[in-house]
Structure formats: structure tokens, C-alpha cells
Design a protein around this motif. Sequence first.
Motif, PDB file in Angstrom:
ATOM      1  N   PHE A  47      -2.390 -11.935  34.400  1.00 35.62           N
ATOM      2  CA  PHE A  47      -2.457 -12.345  35.466  1.00 35.62           C
ATOM      3  C   PHE A  47      -1.149 -11.946  35.996  1.00 35.62           C
ATOM      4  CE2 PHE A  47      -3.459 -17.285  35.902  1.00 35.62           C
ATOM      5  CZ  PHE A  47      -4.914 -16.848  35.146  1.00 35.62           C
ATOM      6  N   HIS A  48      -0.203 -11.294  35.666  1.00 35.71           N
ATOM      7  CA  HIS A  48       0.902 -10.328  35.518  1.00 35.71           C
ATOM      8  C   HIS A  48       0.704  -8.923  37.277  1.00 35.71           C
ATOM      9  CE1 HIS A  48       4.505 -12.806  33.738  1.00 35.71           C
ATOM     10  NE2 HIS A  48       4.909 -12.330  34.461  1.00 35.71           N
ATOM     11  N   LEU A  49      -0.406  -8.535  36.081  1.00 34.98           N
ATOM     12  CA  LEU A  49      -0.828  -7.729  37.574  1.00 34.98           C
ATOM     13  C   LEU A  49      -1.790  -7.850  38.349  1.00 34.98           C
ATOM     14  CD1 LEU A  49      -2.320  -5.205  34.410  1.00 34.98           C
ATOM     15  CD2 LEU A  49       0.082  -5.013  35.980  1.00 34.98           C
ATOM     16  N   ALA A  50      -2.621  -9.284  37.778  1.00 31.26           N
ATOM     17  CA  ALA A  50      -3.319  -9.600  39.296  1.00 31.26           C
ATOM     18  C   ALA A  50      -2.200 -10.104  40.522  1.00 31.26           C
ATOM     19  CB  ALA A  50      -4.423 -10.593  38.587  1.00 31.26           C
ATOM     20  N   ILE A  51      -0.936 -10.718  40.037  1.00 32.46           N
ATOM     21  CA  ILE A  51      -0.562 -11.288  41.114  1.00 32.46           C
ATOM     22  C   ILE A  51       0.799  -9.899  41.494  1.00 32.46           C
ATOM     23  CG2 ILE A  51       2.033 -12.827  40.999  1.00 32.46           C
ATOM     24  CD1 ILE A  51      -0.094 -14.330  39.347  1.00 32.46           C
ATOM     25  N   TYR A  52       1.098  -8.697  40.609  1.00 28.86           N
ATOM     26  CA  TYR A  52       1.824  -7.986  41.224  1.00 28.86           C
ATOM     27  C   TYR A  52       1.483  -6.538  41.674  1.00 28.86           C
ATOM     28  CZ  TYR A  52       5.584 -10.947  39.976  1.00 28.86           C
ATOM     29  OH  TYR A  52       6.406 -12.054  39.693  1.00 28.86           O
ATOM     30  N   GLU A  53      -0.008  -6.634  41.577  1.00 26.67           N
ATOM     31  CA  GLU A  53      -0.898  -5.609  41.284  1.00 26.67           C
ATOM     32  C   GLU A  53      -0.432  -4.235  40.233  1.00 26.67           C
ATOM     33  OE1 GLU A  53      -2.988  -4.917  45.033  1.00 26.67           O
ATOM     34  OE2 GLU A  53      -1.012  -6.075  45.810  1.00 26.67           O
ATOM     35  N   ARG A  54       0.641  -4.142  40.544  1.00 28.12           N
ATOM     36  CA  ARG A  54       1.255  -2.346  40.326  1.00 28.12           C
ATOM     37  C   ARG A  54       2.259  -2.895  39.568  1.00 28.12           C
ATOM     38  NH1 ARG A  54       3.212   1.973  41.851  1.00 28.12           N
ATOM     39  NH2 ARG A  54       2.829   4.055  41.972  1.00 28.12           N
ATOM     40  N   MET A  55       2.191  -2.352  38.515  1.00 27.56           N
ATOM     41  CA  MET A  55       3.475  -2.609  37.561  1.00 27.56           C
ATOM     42  C   MET A  55       3.270  -1.791  36.391  1.00 27.56           C
ATOM     43  SD  MET A  55       3.254  -6.910  36.598  1.00 27.56           S
ATOM     44  CE  MET A  55       4.985  -7.658  36.338  1.00 27.56           C
ATOM     45  N   THR A  56       4.513  -1.614  35.445  1.00 26.91           N
ATOM     46  CA  THR A  56       4.535  -0.343  34.485  1.00 26.91           C
ATOM     47  C   THR A  56       4.727  -1.653  32.610  1.00 26.91           C
ATOM     48  OG1 THR A  56       7.387  -0.517  34.457  1.00 26.91           O
ATOM     49  CG2 THR A  56       5.589   1.285  35.747  1.00 26.91           C
ATOM     50  N   ALA A  57       4.897  -1.298  32.380  1.00 28.36           N
ATOM     51  CA  ALA A  57       4.548  -2.137  30.468  1.00 28.36           C
ATOM     52  C   ALA A  57       5.858  -2.764  30.654  1.00 28.36           C
ATOM     53  CB  ALA A  57       4.593  -1.058  29.532  1.00 28.36           C
ATOM     54  N   LYS A  58       6.824  -2.100  30.952  1.00 28.89           N
ATOM     55  CA  LYS A  58       8.525  -2.768  31.434  1.00 28.89           C
ATOM     56  C   LYS A  58       8.482  -3.509  31.981  1.00 28.89           C
ATOM     57  CE  LYS A  58      12.689  -2.312  30.638  1.00 28.89           C
ATOM     58  NZ  LYS A  58      13.650  -1.270  31.031  1.00 28.89           N
ATOM     59  N   ASP A  59       8.246  -3.673  33.339  1.00 27.74           N
ATOM     60  CA  ASP A  59       8.284  -4.593  34.675  1.00 27.74           C
ATOM     61  C   ASP A  59       7.136  -5.945  33.928  1.00 27.74           C
ATOM     62  OD1 ASP A  59       8.579  -2.977  36.347  1.00 27.74           O
ATOM     63  OD2 ASP A  59       6.893  -2.436  36.791  1.00 27.74           O
ATOM     64  N   ILE A  60       6.417  -5.941  32.865  1.00 28.82           N
ATOM     65  CA  ILE A  60       5.868  -6.858  32.868  1.00 28.82           C
ATOM     66  C   ILE A  60       6.906  -7.218  31.646  1.00 28.82           C
ATOM     67  CG2 ILE A  60       3.569  -7.662  31.098  1.00 28.82           C
ATOM     68  CD1 ILE A  60       2.223  -5.703  32.288  1.00 28.82           C
ATOM     69  N   CYS A  61       7.325  -6.535  30.607  1.00 29.34           N
ATOM     70  CA  CYS A  61       8.607  -7.063  29.911  1.00 29.34           C
ATOM     71  C   CYS A  61       9.530  -7.904  30.311  1.00 29.34           C
ATOM     72  CB  CYS A  61       8.972  -6.042  28.882  1.00 29.34           C
ATOM     73  SG  CYS A  61       7.835  -4.934  27.714  1.00 29.34           S
ATOM     74  N   GLU A  62       9.607  -7.494  31.391  1.00 24.67           N
ATOM     75  CA  GLU A  62      10.742  -8.447  31.878  1.00 24.67           C
ATOM     76  C   GLU A  62      10.484  -9.142  33.517  1.00 24.67           C
ATOM     77  OE1 GLU A  62      12.927  -5.001  33.926  1.00 24.67           O
ATOM     78  OE2 GLU A  62      13.867  -3.645  32.738  1.00 24.67           O
ATOM     79  N   LYS A  63       9.482  -8.841  33.278  1.00 27.32           N
ATOM     80  CA  LYS A  63       9.277 -10.429  34.493  1.00 27.32           C
ATOM     81  C   LYS A  63       8.605 -11.283  33.330  1.00 27.32           C
ATOM     82  CE  LYS A  63       9.005  -9.954  38.687  1.00 27.32           C
ATOM     83  NZ  LYS A  63       9.552 -10.810  39.635  1.00 27.32           N
ATOM     84  N   ALA A  64       7.826 -11.326  32.374  1.00 28.05           N
ATOM     85  CA  ALA A  64       7.174 -12.157  31.378  1.00 28.05           C
ATOM     86  C   ALA A  64       8.080 -12.023  30.273  1.00 28.05           C
ATOM     87  CB  ALA A  64       5.726 -11.275  31.147  1.00 28.05           C
TER      88      ALA A  64
END
Lengths: 144, 144
Positions: A47-64
Amino acid sequence: MTQKDDFDLREFLPYLLNQAAEISSQSFQRTYKGRYGMLRTEWRVLFHLAIYERMTAKDICEKAIMHKTKVSRAVQRLEQRRYLQRKPDEKDRRHEWLTLTSQGRAVYEDLRAHAQQHDQVLMQKLSTEEITVLRRALNALSQP
Amino acid sequence: MTQKDDFDLREFLPYLLNQAAEISSQSFQRTYKGRYGMLRTEWRVLFHLAIYERMTAKDICEKAIMHKTKVSRAVQRLEQRRYLQRKPDEKDRRHEWLTLTSQGRAVYEDLRAHAQQHDQVLMQKLSTEEITVLRRALNALSQP
DNA sequence: TGGTAATAGTTGAAAATGTAACTAACAACC
DNA sequence: GGTTGTTAGTTACATTTTCAACTATTACCA
């Protein structure tokens, strides 16, 4: 089994929140697990990738707010199923950019529709005003 | 990493609830884990026994909405640490009555004080009215 | 420039959880 | 009374999660 203490568990926010989270997640869990054999960590990353389109694993760690090993393993499994692609950053090869494949996006669209349905059902238990306040309160509590 | 979709994860109740539950549990977790090496399942069982005085594992499963294997294992560990005692029911020896030892009650008193403090801190993030609505809403969502 | 520190991400072992099958005790029905 | 079904609780095994150590790459700074 009669209540004795003046302390009421049902007033303790971490307990209450956990209870509500657990129960309200169950029906959606049946959906992503039943249809795609996915885990909680995996739909979250998807879901995070779908919504933000382009992230690093780090970005996901922080957001989620997920630990990096959880994200790492979720990404591995999503990659194996061809739901996402990795691309190392040209400038800094420690970073990997993650994007969904069209297959991944299709799965997302399907799950999103279900998620929205589940949310509708949950919201039927509450008044409009309660929903507004609840969302605001949960967002406030989600700030560490 | 810009948001694209019209679907906002921060509106999806199971996600929001989970996020809030996770974050608001962290500080209390440090307490019971740090002071007594306890797990989430264990403090929950301990608190239930303190509040209801005398329960079977089955009762705890129902009240706390925990699976029986989780309860069974939590009870084992609490017994090993001498926080509780088991006593088979005379009439129906399938049932076991669980009660806290004085040591278990002492641990409970200590943790309860901390729990209340943590709750105070959490509630500072919210208005009085939000707290009322939040509790009501969470209770409603906790009904399966 | 070289050496140390920091960062992104992975891996392996240990701990915890979930699932299903199991035991023991009781109930119910013929 | 014996067979079958239920219920409370445990155990074994597979799956997940956690924690700490690891690799690879870049940043910092004397």
C-alpha cells in the motif's frame, strides 16, 4: 469472576487500542491472506508503494513505523511474487528504489477496494461525529 | 515520494488503529519488559487476574480476546515466576482456577501505577471530549 | 589520502506466535 | 453402561518476529 479493582482495563488506552486494532483488522486479514497469501507486513509495504509510487526501504520504515528487518523481508517476498521491482540509486548505491509492477498495482487495486468496504462496515458501528473525532485522536496518538 | 492515490492510508481504520496501538504501547512495553521481562500476553493475563480475582483460562480467553494457546503459555510462565497459582475445580476437573499469589499482586500494583502514568501522558495529547469519544468508539469497534 | 564513523539493507539464530492435532475429563444419548 | 460428542487445556511443528551481528557503500575529517 467479579470485578474488584478500581482500575478498569477498559479505560487503559493501549489496551483498548490494541483490542480495537486486533478485532477490526481480522476481516481485512482474511482478505489479503485468503486471496494472496500475504502477511500484514506485506500489504502495508504494498500500500505504501502504491500510494507514494517510489520509495526506499528506509522511507517505508519511517512512514509505516516498521522495523527495517520486517520491511526487508516483506520486500523480498513481494519481489519474489513480482509485485515490485528494485532499482539501486545511481548516486548512492546504498539506496534501492522500490516501485510496484503492474501486477503489484493490480493486486493493490483489488485489496484497496476490499479495504474500503471493510472500512465502511466498521464505520457503521459509529456516528459521523465519532468517526471524525476518532480519526483525529488516532492521528494524534500516532505521533511518537 | 509524493502521494498519488486518492486513497489515504491514514483514513483506513485498521491501519490507523494499529499505528496508534503500536506507538502508544511502546512506553508501557518498556516498563513491563524492562522491570519484569514480561511479554504482552503476560501482563494482560496478570491484569485480568488482578481485576477479576479468580478466573479459568477460558474466562481470560473470552475477556481478553486471546487465543487459548497464548493464554496457556502466558499462564505457564506466570506460574514459573510464582505470580499465580492453579487449582483444579473439584466438580469439573477440566477447569483450573487461577489466582495471583501475593507476589503476583505486588507486581500488578507496580505495573498498574505505571500504566496509569502512561495513560496520563497519552491523554495529554487529547482533549477531554476527544478522550470520551475515543473510548466509546474503541469499545464499539472492539465488539466482534 | 586514509582511517573512522555512519547509513542502507541483509542474514542467522533465538524467541514468540499461529495452527492443528492431541489428552483428559465430562455430557448425552441410545 | 458403552459409544459418541464436547469442552478445557496442552503440545508439536511451521511460520513470523525480534535482536544482534554482518556487508557494502558513502561521509567525515584529521
